[in-house]
Scaffold this active site. Structure first.
Site, PDB file in Angstrom:
ATOM      1  N   PRO A 127      -4.631 -12.311   0.812  1.00 24.73           N
ATOM      2  CA  PRO A 127      -3.557 -12.519  -0.155  1.00 24.73           C
ATOM      3  C   PRO A 127      -2.149 -12.448   0.435  1.00 24.73           C
ATOM      4  O   PRO A 127      -1.851 -11.569   1.251  1.00 24.73           O
ATOM      5  CB  PRO A 127      -3.748 -11.371  -1.153  1.00 24.73           C
ATOM      6  CG  PRO A 127      -5.191 -11.023  -1.052  1.00 24.73           C
ATOM      7  CD  PRO A 127      -5.600 -11.317   0.360  1.00 24.73           C
ATOM      8  N   ASN A 128      -1.336 -13.385   0.000  1.00 25.56           N
ATOM      9  CA  ASN A 128       0.094 -13.480   0.325  1.00 25.56           C
ATOM     10  C   ASN A 128       0.399 -13.944   1.745  1.00 25.56           C
ATOM     11  O   ASN A 128       1.555 -14.207   2.074  1.00 25.56           O
ATOM     12  CB  ASN A 128       0.813 -12.149   0.055  1.00 25.56           C
ATOM     13  CG  ASN A 128       0.761 -11.776  -1.414  1.00 25.56           C
ATOM     14  OD1 ASN A 128       1.114 -12.590  -2.263  1.00 25.56           O
ATOM     15  ND2 ASN A 128       0.291 -10.580  -1.727  1.00 25.56           N
ATOM     16  N   ARG A 178       8.114 -14.978   3.391  1.00 22.54           N
ATOM     17  CA  ARG A 178       7.833 -13.660   2.823  1.00 22.54           C
ATOM     18  C   ARG A 178       8.354 -12.554   3.756  1.00 22.54           C
ATOM     19  O   ARG A 178       7.908 -12.435   4.894  1.00 22.54           O
ATOM     20  CB  ARG A 178       6.317 -13.527   2.693  1.00 22.54           C
ATOM     21  CG  ARG A 178       5.843 -12.183   2.276  1.00 22.54           C
ATOM     22  CD  ARG A 178       4.345 -12.040   2.516  1.00 22.54           C
ATOM     23  NE  ARG A 178       3.899 -10.748   2.052  1.00 22.54           N
ATOM     24  CZ  ARG A 178       2.780 -10.164   2.433  1.00 22.54           C
ATOM     25  NH1 ARG A 178       1.988 -10.772   3.293  1.00 22.54           N
ATOM     26  NH2 ARG A 178       2.448  -8.986   1.975  1.00 22.54           N
ATOM     27  N   TYR A 188       7.535  -9.617   8.665  1.00 26.35           N
ATOM     28  CA  TYR A 188       6.446 -10.474   9.144  1.00 26.35           C
ATOM     29  C   TYR A 188       6.896 -11.601  10.074  1.00 26.35           C
ATOM     30  O   TYR A 188       6.052 -12.332  10.591  1.00 26.35           O
ATOM     31  CB  TYR A 188       5.683 -11.065   7.946  1.00 26.35           C
ATOM     32  CG  TYR A 188       5.051  -9.996   7.076  1.00 26.35           C
ATOM     33  CD1 TYR A 188       4.034  -9.192   7.575  1.00 26.35           C
ATOM     34  CD2 TYR A 188       5.485  -9.777   5.768  1.00 26.35           C
ATOM     35  CE1 TYR A 188       3.458  -8.201   6.799  1.00 26.35           C
ATOM     36  CE2 TYR A 188       4.917  -8.793   4.978  1.00 26.35           C
ATOM     37  CZ  TYR A 188       3.904  -8.000   5.501  1.00 26.35           C
ATOM     38  OH  TYR A 188       3.338  -7.014   4.736  1.00 26.35           O
ATOM     39  N   ASN A 206      -7.375 -10.656   8.618  1.00 22.75           N
ATOM     40  CA  ASN A 206      -6.208  -9.923   8.126  1.00 22.75           C
ATOM     41  C   ASN A 206      -6.305  -9.977   6.606  1.00 22.75           C
ATOM     42  O   ASN A 206      -5.958 -10.989   5.993  1.00 22.75           O
ATOM     43  CB  ASN A 206      -4.906 -10.578   8.600  1.00 22.75           C
ATOM     44  CG  ASN A 206      -3.693  -9.799   8.104  1.00 22.75           C
ATOM     45  OD1 ASN A 206      -3.804  -8.918   7.239  1.00 22.75           O
ATOM     46  ND2 ASN A 206      -2.522 -10.127   8.633  1.00 22.75           N
ATOM     47  N   ALA A 236      -3.120  -6.847   1.588  1.00 28.76           N
ATOM     48  CA  ALA A 236      -3.187  -5.578   0.859  1.00 28.76           C
ATOM     49  C   ALA A 236      -4.611  -5.165   0.482  1.00 28.76           C
ATOM     50  O   ALA A 236      -4.872  -3.982   0.235  1.00 28.76           O
ATOM     51  CB  ALA A 236      -2.323  -5.661  -0.395  1.00 28.76           C
ATOM     52  N   GLU A 276     -10.304  -6.370  12.628  1.00 25.34           N
ATOM     53  CA  GLU A 276      -9.224  -6.283  11.628  1.00 25.34           C
ATOM     54  C   GLU A 276      -7.890  -6.481  12.353  1.00 25.34           C
ATOM     55  O   GLU A 276      -7.652  -5.843  13.381  1.00 25.34           O
ATOM     56  CB  GLU A 276      -9.297  -4.880  10.999  1.00 25.34           C
ATOM     57  CG  GLU A 276      -8.200  -4.567  10.017  1.00 25.34           C
ATOM     58  CD  GLU A 276      -8.271  -3.104   9.521  1.00 25.34           C
ATOM     59  OE1 GLU A 276      -9.272  -2.397   9.816  1.00 25.34           O
ATOM     60  OE2 GLU A 276      -7.323  -2.688   8.863  1.00 25.34           O
ATOM     61  N   HIS A 316      -3.571  -6.810  11.775  1.00 29.40           N
ATOM     62  CA  HIS A 316      -2.370  -6.759  10.933  1.00 29.40           C
ATOM     63  C   HIS A 316      -1.162  -7.143  11.758  1.00 29.40           C
ATOM     64  O   HIS A 316      -0.992  -6.659  12.880  1.00 29.40           O
ATOM     65  CB  HIS A 316      -2.167  -5.361  10.341  1.00 29.40           C
ATOM     66  CG  HIS A 316      -3.294  -4.960   9.454  1.00 29.40           C
ATOM     67  ND1 HIS A 316      -3.464  -5.508   8.196  1.00 29.40           N
ATOM     68  CD2 HIS A 316      -4.336  -4.129   9.648  1.00 29.40           C
ATOM     69  CE1 HIS A 316      -4.557  -5.004   7.666  1.00 29.40           C
ATOM     70  NE2 HIS A 316      -5.115  -4.179   8.519  1.00 29.40           N
ATOM     71  N   ARG A 360       4.806   2.094   7.920  1.00 33.50           N
ATOM     72  CA  ARG A 360       5.300   1.611   6.628  1.00 33.50           C
ATOM     73  C   ARG A 360       4.885   2.569   5.492  1.00 33.50           C
ATOM     74  O   ARG A 360       4.625   3.731   5.757  1.00 33.50           O
ATOM     75  CB  ARG A 360       4.794   0.173   6.402  1.00 33.50           C
ATOM     76  CG  ARG A 360       5.268  -0.793   7.496  1.00 33.50           C
ATOM     77  CD  ARG A 360       4.771  -2.206   7.259  1.00 33.50           C
ATOM     78  NE  ARG A 360       5.269  -2.753   6.007  1.00 33.50           N
ATOM     79  CZ  ARG A 360       4.767  -3.838   5.417  1.00 33.50           C
ATOM     80  NH1 ARG A 360       3.773  -4.491   5.997  1.00 33.50           N
ATOM     81  NH2 ARG A 360       5.264  -4.270   4.279  1.00 33.50           N
TER      82      ARG A 360
HETATM   83  C1  DQA Z   1      -0.540  -6.933   6.450  1.00 35.83           C
HETATM   84  C2  DQA Z   1      -0.182  -5.500   6.035  1.00 35.83           C
HETATM   85  C3  DQA Z   1      -0.578  -5.232   4.595  1.00 35.83           C
HETATM   86  O1  DQA Z   1      -0.222  -3.922   4.237  1.00 35.83           O
HETATM   87  C4  DQA Z   1       0.135  -6.197   3.670  1.00 35.83           C
HETATM   88  O2  DQA Z   1      -0.290  -5.994   2.352  1.00 35.83           O
HETATM   89  C5  DQA Z   1      -0.040  -7.620   4.091  1.00 35.83           C
HETATM   90  C6  DQA Z   1       0.056  -7.954   5.483  1.00 35.83           C
HETATM   91  C7  DQA Z   1      -0.041  -7.266   7.866  1.00 35.83           C
HETATM   92  O3  DQA Z   1      -0.513  -8.237   8.433  1.00 35.83           O
HETATM   93  O4  DQA Z   1       0.838  -6.574   8.394  1.00 35.83           O
HETATM   94  O5  DQA Z   1      -0.180  -8.504   3.252  1.00 35.83           O
HETATM   95  O6  DQA Z   1      -1.950  -7.064   6.452  1.00 35.83           O
END
Ligand code: DQA
Length: 160
Positions: free
Chosen positions: A8-9, A16, A21, A73, A76, A97, A99, A106
Site C-alpha cells: 500500500p501507498n 509521497r 522516501y 516491501n 504499513a 523484507e 523498507h 521513525r
Molecule cells: C515503508 C515503511 C512503512 O512504515 C510505511 O508504512 C511504508 C513504507 C518503507 O519502505 O520505508 O509505506 O515500508
C-alpha cells in the site's frame, strides 16, 4: 525468477513524503530492479497493490508460478497484518523484507514488524539499494543451492 512485491501507498513514491522516501517513482524503482536482475542474470517480476488480499494471493501462488524467492516491501501492512504473516509462513519460498526508510528511526508503531519472524531476513533504511541487495542475496543464494546440488549430483559431462 524472483517476485518483487510492493504494498500500500508505494505506488505514490516520488510524490509521497519525498523527504522520507526520496524522489524516485515506483516505475523507476521497478525499472532499476529489472536492470539489477538482468545484471545478476535473474528473472524478476515486480508487482504493487494497495490491497492486502491481492498481496496474499500473489504470495500464495508464487511457488506454483515458478518463482524461487520473494522480496516484499509491505508498507504499513508490515506493522499489523497477521494475514500477511500467515501467508508468508504458509508457503515455502524464502522471503526478504525490504523498507526504503529506517523504520526504527521513525514513529514507534513502525518499530514492529509482524512479518519479520517468518522472513529470511530484512534490509531496512537503505532506500532503493535495499532492493538491489535483496536481489544480490537471491542471486548468491540460488547459485549456492545449485552448487550444493552439483556436489551431490555431479554432471556426467564433467567426467567425459
Ligand atoms: C515503508 C515503511 C512503512 O512504515 C510505511 O508504512 C511504508 C513504507 C518503507 O519502505 O520505508 O509505506 O515500508
Amino acid at each position: 525468477m524472483i517476485l518483487v512485491l510492493n504494498g500500500p501507498n508505494l505506488n505514490r513514491l516520488g510524490t509521497r513524503e519525498p523527504g522520507i522516501y526520496g524522489s524516485m517513482t515506483l516505475t523507476q524503482l521497478e525499472q532499476r530492479c529489472e536492470g539489477w536482475a538482468k545484471t545478476l542474470k535473474l528473472g524478476v517480476k515486480c508487482q504493487q497493490s494497495n490491497f492486502e488480499g491481492q498481496l496474499l494471493e500473489w504470495i500464495q501462488s508464487a511457488s506454483e508460478q515458478g518463482f524461487q524467492g520473494i522480496i516484499i516491501n509491505p508498507g504499513a501492512l508490515t506493522h499489523y497484518s497477521f494475514a500477511l504473516r500467515d501467508a508468508i509462513a504458509g508457503q515455502d519460498l524464502p522471503v526478504l523484507e525490504v523498507h526504503l526508510s529506517n523504520v526504527h528511526a521513525r514513529e514507534e508503531f513502525r518499530h514492529t514488524s509482524v512479518i519479520g519472524a517468518v522472513c529470511k531476513g530484512a534490509i531496512i533504511g537503505l532506500g532503493a539499494e535495499g532492493y538491489r541487495l535483496a536481489l544480490e542475496f537471491f542471486s548468491d543464494h540460488l547459485n549456492a543451492t545449485l552448487e550444493r546440488n552439483d556436489q551431490v549430483l555431479p554432471h556426467p559431462t564433467r567426467f567425459a
